[in-house]
Design a protein around this motif. Structure first.
Motif, PDB file in Angstrom:
ATOM      1  N   SER A 231      22.260 -20.233  93.018  1.00  0.00           N
ATOM      2  CA  SER A 231      23.442 -21.058  93.289  1.00  0.00           C
ATOM      3  C   SER A 231      23.701 -21.182  94.792  1.00  0.00           C
TER       4      SER A 231
ATOM      5  N   TYR B  44      21.125 -23.469  96.153  1.00  0.00           N
ATOM      6  CA  TYR B  44      21.492 -24.862  95.831  1.00  0.00           C
ATOM      7  C   TYR B  44      22.503 -25.391  96.845  1.00  0.00           C
TER       8      TYR B  44
ATOM      9  N   MET C 109      16.203 -30.878  85.239  1.00  0.00           N
ATOM     10  CA  MET C 109      16.800 -29.542  85.156  1.00  0.00           C
ATOM     11  C   MET C 109      15.833 -28.508  84.573  1.00  0.00           C
TER      12      MET C 109
ATOM     13  N   LEU D  34      23.366 -25.723  86.981  1.00  0.00           N
ATOM     14  CA  LEU D  34      23.991 -24.473  86.553  1.00  0.00           C
ATOM     15  C   LEU D  34      23.504 -24.049  85.172  1.00  0.00           C
ATOM     16  N   ILE D  35      23.416 -25.011  84.231  1.00  0.00           N
ATOM     17  CA  ILE D  35      22.940 -24.685  82.879  1.00  0.00           C
ATOM     18  C   ILE D  35      21.528 -24.121  82.932  1.00  0.00           C
TER      19      ILE D  35
ATOM     20  N   PRO E  26      22.734 -33.013  89.864  1.00  0.00           N
ATOM     21  CA  PRO E  26      24.120 -32.706  89.461  1.00  0.00           C
ATOM     22  C   PRO E  26      24.286 -31.221  89.211  1.00  0.00           C
ATOM     23  N   TYR E  27      25.351 -30.640  89.764  1.00  0.00           N
ATOM     24  CA  TYR E  27      25.487 -29.185  89.714  1.00  0.00           C
ATOM     25  C   TYR E  27      25.577 -28.657  88.291  1.00  0.00           C
ATOM     26  N   TRP E  28      26.210 -29.408  87.383  1.00  0.00           N
ATOM     27  CA  TRP E  28      26.353 -28.905  86.011  1.00  0.00           C
ATOM     28  C   TRP E  28      24.993 -28.765  85.331  1.00  0.00           C
ATOM     29  N   LYS E  29      24.069 -29.677  85.632  1.00  0.00           N
ATOM     30  CA  LYS E  29      22.714 -29.564  85.081  1.00  0.00           C
ATOM     31  C   LYS E  29      21.997 -28.364  85.695  1.00  0.00           C
TER      32      LYS E  29
END
Length: 216
Positions: free
Chosen positions: A69, A72, A111, A142-143, A137-140
Motif C-alpha cells: 500500500s 502504491y 488487479m 486493495l482487494i 483504482p485503489y479499491w481494485k
C-alpha cells in the motif's frame, strides 16, 4: 551462521517485527529476501513453542499488505520519474526491460497482476509502486493486495510450519532443504522474468530504431 540459527538467538517479538519489516520493505519496492526470512521463521516456529505461527503469519500478512500500500502511494505520487530513479539506483531489478515486462502484465491482467505478482520473487517488488504509477483504482489494488498478501504470507507460514511439525525427526536437514528450494525457486522465477525483460527491452529498442529509419 545461517538465517535460521541467527533467528534462534532473538526474542519472539523481535522475530515477528523482523518478518513484518523485511516483507514490508520488500513489498514497498526494496529488494530484500522476504521469502527466505519468512520460511526460516516458520521453520523456527515449528521447533519452538514460544513463536506462535498464527501471529507470525498475521505479521507477515500485515507487512505485505502495508508495504504494498505504501509502495502504491509512492508510485502514484512519483509517477514515471520514480521508475527512472529506481532504475538508476537498482539497475538489476528496475531496468527498462523489467519495468516493461511488469507493465505488460499489469495491462493484460489488471488487479490479478498484483495478486499473482505476490508469488513471484522479482515481481513482488514491482506490484505496489507500478500499480500506483499506472494509476490502478485503489479499491481494485486493495482487494488484490489483501488477498495476495494473506494467501501468500499466511499460506507459506502454515505449509512450512506443518511440514516442520510432521518432519520433526529430520527438521534440521529440512531447514537447509527448505532454504535451498526457496532460493532455487526465486532464482528460477528471476531468470524467467529476466528473459522476458530482455525480450521486452529488445522490442523497445527496435521500436525506437524504426521511426529513425523511417525518417531517413
Amino acid at each position: 551462521m545461517d538465517v535460521q540459527h541467527w533467528l534462534e538467538t532473538v526474542p519472539a517479538v523481535s522475530i515477528y517485527a523482523l518478518v513484518a519489516l523485511v516483507i514490508g520493505l520488500e513489498s514497498l519496492g526494496i529488494p530484500l529476501p522476504g521469502e527466505i526470512i519468512l520460511i526460516s521463521a516458520a521453520l523456527l516456529s515449528s521447533q519452538h513453542s514460544g513463536i506462535n505461527p498464527v501471529i507470525l503469519g498475521a505479521c507477515a500478512s500485515i507487512g505485505a499488505i502495508v508495504g504494498d500500500s505504501i509502495g502504491y502511494a509512492i508510485g502514484r505520487k512519483g509517477g514515471r520519474p520514480l521508475l527512472a530513479w529506481l532504475g538508476a539506483k537498482f539497475p538489476r531489478h528496475f531496468s527498462e526491460g523489467h519495468v516493461a515486462t511488469a507493465e505488460r502484465s499489469f495491462q493484460k491482467w489488471g488487479m490479478w497482476a498484483v495478486f499473482f505478482g505476490r508469488f513471484i520473487a522479482l515481481l513482488r517488488i514491482f506490484a505496489g509502486p507500478l500499480a500506483g504509477v499506472l494509476k490502478m483504482p485503489y479499491w481494485k489494488f486493495l482487494i488484490a493486495n489483501v488477498l495476495g498478501g494473506i494467501i501468500w504470507a499466511g499460506g507459506t507460514t502454515a505449509v512450512i510450519y506443518y511440514v516442520g511439525v510432521v518432519a520433526e525427526s529430520w527438521l534440521k536437514r529440512f531447514s537447509w532443504v527448505g532454504l535451498v528450494v526457496a532460493v532455487l525457486i526465486g532464482l528460477a522465477s528471476m531468470l524467467i522474468v529476466k528473459r522476458r525483460a530482455k525480450k521486452a527491452a529488445t522490442e523497445i529498442e527496435t521500436g525506437e530504431r524504426e521511426p529513425v529509419a523511417a525518417a531517413e
